[in-house]
Enzyme design. Structure first.
Site, PDB file in Angstrom:
ATOM      1  N   ARG A  34      31.634 -10.149  12.924  1.00  0.00           N
ATOM      2  CA  ARG A  34      32.845 -10.129  12.092  1.00  0.00           C
ATOM      3  C   ARG A  34      32.894 -11.260  11.065  1.00  0.00           C
ATOM      4  O   ARG A  34      33.961 -11.623  10.580  1.00  0.00           O
ATOM      5  CB  ARG A  34      34.107 -10.131  12.954  1.00  0.00           C
ATOM      6  CG  ARG A  34      34.227  -8.923  13.865  1.00  0.00           C
ATOM      7  CD  ARG A  34      35.599  -8.832  14.513  1.00  0.00           C
ATOM      8  NE  ARG A  34      35.711  -7.626  15.315  1.00  0.00           N
ATOM      9  CZ  ARG A  34      35.449  -7.567  16.616  1.00  0.00           C
ATOM     10  NH1 ARG A  34      35.065  -8.664  17.252  1.00  0.00           N
ATOM     11  NH2 ARG A  34      35.580  -6.443  17.266  1.00  0.00           N
TER      12      ARG A  34
ATOM     13  N   LYS B  62      31.110 -10.236  -3.881  1.00  0.00           N
ATOM     14  CA  LYS B  62      30.917  -8.793  -3.724  1.00  0.00           C
ATOM     15  C   LYS B  62      29.601  -8.549  -2.995  1.00  0.00           C
ATOM     16  O   LYS B  62      28.556  -9.041  -3.414  1.00  0.00           O
ATOM     17  CB  LYS B  62      30.870  -8.102  -5.088  1.00  0.00           C
ATOM     18  CG  LYS B  62      32.221  -7.795  -5.688  1.00  0.00           C
ATOM     19  CD  LYS B  62      32.028  -6.930  -6.931  1.00  0.00           C
ATOM     20  CE  LYS B  62      33.333  -6.521  -7.532  1.00  0.00           C
ATOM     21  NZ  LYS B  62      33.126  -5.658  -8.729  1.00  0.00           N
TER      22      LYS B  62
ATOM     23  N   GLU C 256      23.637  -8.820 -18.546  1.00  0.00           N
ATOM     24  CA  GLU C 256      24.845  -9.350 -17.908  1.00  0.00           C
ATOM     25  C   GLU C 256      25.345 -10.597 -18.641  1.00  0.00           C
ATOM     26  O   GLU C 256      26.553 -10.826 -18.733  1.00  0.00           O
ATOM     27  CB  GLU C 256      24.573  -9.665 -16.435  1.00  0.00           C
ATOM     28  CG  GLU C 256      24.327  -8.448 -15.555  1.00  0.00           C
ATOM     29  CD  GLU C 256      25.601  -7.707 -15.164  1.00  0.00           C
ATOM     30  OE1 GLU C 256      26.691  -8.058 -15.651  1.00  0.00           O
ATOM     31  OE2 GLU C 256      25.495  -6.757 -14.356  1.00  0.00           O
TER      32      GLU C 256
ATOM     33  N   LYS D 192      32.957 -16.218 -14.724  1.00  0.00           N
ATOM     34  CA  LYS D 192      33.124 -15.427 -13.507  1.00  0.00           C
ATOM     35  C   LYS D 192      33.954 -16.175 -12.479  1.00  0.00           C
ATOM     36  O   LYS D 192      34.797 -15.574 -11.796  1.00  0.00           O
ATOM     37  CB  LYS D 192      31.768 -15.042 -12.917  1.00  0.00           C
ATOM     38  CG  LYS D 192      31.929 -14.096 -11.720  1.00  0.00           C
ATOM     39  CD  LYS D 192      30.751 -13.211 -11.481  1.00  0.00           C
ATOM     40  CE  LYS D 192      31.090 -12.124 -10.471  1.00  0.00           C
ATOM     41  NZ  LYS D 192      29.943 -11.260 -10.153  1.00  0.00           N
TER      42      LYS D 192
ATOM     43  N   GLU E 215      39.536  -7.724  -7.030  1.00  0.00           N
ATOM     44  CA  GLU E 215      39.487  -6.759  -8.125  1.00  0.00           C
ATOM     45  C   GLU E 215      40.701  -5.843  -8.163  1.00  0.00           C
ATOM     46  O   GLU E 215      40.589  -4.614  -8.245  1.00  0.00           O
ATOM     47  CB  GLU E 215      38.198  -5.931  -8.031  1.00  0.00           C
ATOM     48  CG  GLU E 215      37.799  -5.296  -9.356  1.00  0.00           C
ATOM     49  CD  GLU E 215      36.417  -4.673  -9.332  1.00  0.00           C
ATOM     50  OE1 GLU E 215      36.336  -3.448  -9.406  1.00  0.00           O
ATOM     51  OE2 GLU E 215      35.441  -5.441  -9.226  1.00  0.00           O
TER      52      GLU E 215
ATOM     53  N   ARG F  72      39.623  -8.868 -12.680  1.00  0.00           N
ATOM     54  CA  ARG F  72      38.220  -8.867 -12.266  1.00  0.00           C
ATOM     55  C   ARG F  72      37.517  -7.566 -12.644  1.00  0.00           C
ATOM     56  O   ARG F  72      36.303  -7.541 -12.856  1.00  0.00           O
ATOM     57  CB  ARG F  72      38.094  -9.119 -10.764  1.00  0.00           C
ATOM     58  CG  ARG F  72      36.633  -9.212 -10.318  1.00  0.00           C
ATOM     59  CD  ARG F  72      36.438  -9.766  -8.933  1.00  0.00           C
ATOM     60  NE  ARG F  72      35.012  -9.846  -8.624  1.00  0.00           N
ATOM     61  CZ  ARG F  72      34.495 -10.407  -7.537  1.00  0.00           C
ATOM     62  NH1 ARG F  72      35.299 -10.966  -6.645  1.00  0.00           N
ATOM     63  NH2 ARG F  72      33.199 -10.425  -7.340  1.00  0.00           N
TER      64      ARG F  72
ATOM     65  N   ASN G  64      33.275  -5.323 -15.013  1.00  0.00           N
ATOM     66  CA  ASN G  64      32.515  -4.084 -14.881  1.00  0.00           C
ATOM     67  C   ASN G  64      32.255  -3.414 -16.227  1.00  0.00           C
ATOM     68  O   ASN G  64      31.897  -2.229 -16.267  1.00  0.00           O
ATOM     69  CB  ASN G  64      33.254  -3.104 -13.957  1.00  0.00           C
ATOM     70  CG  ASN G  64      33.253  -3.568 -12.514  1.00  0.00           C
ATOM     71  OD1 ASN G  64      32.218  -3.932 -11.975  1.00  0.00           O
ATOM     72  ND2 ASN G  64      34.420  -3.572 -11.898  1.00  0.00           N
TER      73      ASN G  64
ATOM     74  N   HIS H 121      29.486  -0.887 -16.574  1.00  0.00           N
ATOM     75  CA  HIS H 121      28.976  -0.556 -15.240  1.00  0.00           C
ATOM     76  C   HIS H 121      29.292   0.879 -14.812  1.00  0.00           C
ATOM     77  O   HIS H 121      28.524   1.469 -14.046  1.00  0.00           O
ATOM     78  CB  HIS H 121      29.529  -1.542 -14.208  1.00  0.00           C
ATOM     79  CG  HIS H 121      28.863  -2.878 -14.250  1.00  0.00           C
ATOM     80  ND1 HIS H 121      28.879  -3.684 -15.368  1.00  0.00           N
ATOM     81  CD2 HIS H 121      28.162  -3.565 -13.312  1.00  0.00           C
ATOM     82  CE1 HIS H 121      28.221  -4.806 -15.111  1.00  0.00           C
ATOM     83  NE2 HIS H 121      27.778  -4.749 -13.875  1.00  0.00           N
TER      84      HIS H 121
ATOM     85  N   HIS I 230      26.155   2.627 -13.656  1.00  0.00           N
ATOM     86  CA  HIS I 230      25.951   3.084 -12.281  1.00  0.00           C
ATOM     87  C   HIS I 230      25.622   4.573 -12.246  1.00  0.00           C
ATOM     88  O   HIS I 230      24.842   5.031 -11.395  1.00  0.00           O
ATOM     89  CB  HIS I 230      27.187   2.806 -11.433  1.00  0.00           C
ATOM     90  CG  HIS I 230      27.350   1.365 -11.086  1.00  0.00           C
ATOM     91  ND1 HIS I 230      28.481   0.866 -10.461  1.00  0.00           N
ATOM     92  CD2 HIS I 230      26.534   0.290 -11.267  1.00  0.00           C
ATOM     93  CE1 HIS I 230      28.341  -0.435 -10.276  1.00  0.00           C
ATOM     94  NE2 HIS I 230      27.174  -0.803 -10.761  1.00  0.00           N
TER      95      HIS I 230
ATOM     96  N   HIS J  92      19.094  -2.508 -13.022  1.00  0.00           N
ATOM     97  CA  HIS J  92      20.551  -2.560 -13.141  1.00  0.00           C
ATOM     98  C   HIS J  92      20.973  -3.055 -14.527  1.00  0.00           C
ATOM     99  O   HIS J  92      21.843  -2.453 -15.175  1.00  0.00           O
ATOM    100  CB  HIS J  92      21.129  -3.465 -12.058  1.00  0.00           C
ATOM    101  CG  HIS J  92      22.611  -3.664 -12.161  1.00  0.00           C
ATOM    102  ND1 HIS J  92      23.513  -2.639 -11.986  1.00  0.00           N
ATOM    103  CD2 HIS J  92      23.337  -4.769 -12.458  1.00  0.00           C
ATOM    104  CE1 HIS J  92      24.747  -3.110 -12.155  1.00  0.00           C
ATOM    105  NE2 HIS J  92      24.669  -4.388 -12.442  1.00  0.00           N
TER     106      HIS J  92
END
Length: 364
Positions: A127, A149, A191, A233, A243, A247, A251, A254, A258, A271
């Site tokens: 956990r 993330k 990026e 960032k 997010e 935030r 993206n 993205h 993606h 990527h």
């Protein structure tokens, strides 16, 4: 050495950036390493490419820098196509077979895939256990190693299985980029350019004026670019960790990107390459909406071209392919595709008010 704080209350941490900061071929910064590794049982997660280049040296140096109770490693195959639950389980198997306790430390020594998988393993094991990011690619140094993330991919969608889990620290040594293939360095620059488009016009202008120095990996330019990206960032994550608001601006490109990665098969497009094309499609969409000028679109394309990044969608994809994948994006709410679109160089918004006809026109 540059230090960038990420302010998250009790989960706050620092990003350390420098040349030869902990370079594995030169004397180790013992104080910095001992601060995070002292008296810990450590599992280093890496891939088979980094294993050949750096692993034995890294294990040796952090062992000398801190009184480590025990140190071991697990090596995964290199590539986005291995960012799956199946390969994540190899980390868990190692932790369980070797009886790692909750006070252990995981170390991600690699690029974005290793960082995401190690962070997700750290979030899940017992956990939640501590982990440190040691990113070895430009893309990981400026983006994926910061902000907590973590995820793995699914055949139907990228990064759809994951958790937010902040690292204890991020250690960025620009010297590690000297072994990075040019294609991967350029993918990382996508990026870097993203931050200029969506947040900081002055930084975008600086990138236009210093592209040649960055391509040559001139040390001070590289440290500045990475530091500025991490500062942006860190500010965004400190304001919106999970997010729910600003935030999502990170993206930019993205949602389109993606879709490309998922459709074309993970690893066929890097990527950053997919994000580069995604940012062009986002800029063209914003232009169709009348939000930005054609000159802004041209500047985005020209800067991406300086780093040999793709600016056109794959011929194998049609608009229906894009929309099918984009409807599974994590930002979809109430069945509506949400896009991050620039409103000028240096600013962007999240919107779900883009008519599908405009999307189809742009994607065509």
């Amino acid at each position: 050495m540059q230090t960038v704080p990420v302010n998250l209350g009790k989960r706050s941490y620092s990003i350390y950036i420098g040349q030869n900061l902990l370079c594995l071929n030169l004397p180790t910064n013992s104080e910095l390493l001992s601060r995070y590794f002292h008296n810990k049982r450590v599992l280093v997660v890496t891939n088979d490419t980094i294993e050949t280049l750096y692993l034995s040296s890294f294990l040796s140096k952090i062992s000398k820098a801190a009184e480590i109770a025990n140190i071991d490693s697990v090596v995964l195959p290199d590539g986005e196509q291995y960012k799956t639950l199946e390969y994540l389980d190899k980390i868990f198997n190692k932790l369980l077979l070797e009886n790692y306790a909750r006070d252990c430390l995981l170390v991600a020594l690699g690029g974005g895939v290793i960082g995401d998988m190690t962070g997700f393993a750290a979030a899940c094991y017992q956990r939640g256990v501590d982990f440190v990011q040691v990113p070895t690619t430009l893309l990981a140094q400026v983006d994926s190693s910061v902000g907590g993330k973590t995820a793995v991919n699914h055949p139907l969608g990228k990064n759809m299985i994951g958790a937010f889990h902040q690292p204890n620290s991020v250690l960025i040594d620009t010297q590690l980029l000297t072994t990075l293939p040019e294609r991967e360095f350029n993918a990382g620059m996508a990026e870097v350019i993203k931050y200029g488009i969506m947040w900081d016009e002055t930084f975008f202008n600086w990138l236009e004026n210093n592209a040649n120095q960055l391509k040559a990996q001139e040390a001070s330019s590289l440290v500045y670019a990475i530091s500025r990206c991490c500062e942006i960032k860190a500010d965004v994550v400190s304001e919106d960790e999970t997010e729910r608001g600003c935030r999502a601006l990170l993206n930019l490109g993205h949602t389109f990107g993606h879709a490309i990665e998922t459709h074309m098969g993970y690893g066929n497009w890097l990527h950053g390459e997919a994000v580069a094309t995604g940012m062009v499609l986002a800029a063209k969409t914003a232009n169709e909406l009348g939000w930005i000028s054609q000159n802004c679109v041209k500047r985005v394309i020209q800067l991406l071209n300086r780093f040999d990044l793709p600016i056109a969608a794959p011929e194998a994809m049609n608009p229906a392919d894009f929309i099918q994948h984009m409807q599974r994006d994590k930002k979809v709410l109430e069945g509506k595709i949400r896009l991050v679109l620039p409103t000028k160089i240096g600013a962007a918004v999240v919107t779900s008010d883009v008519d599908n006809k405009i999307l189809i026109d742009v994607l065509s």
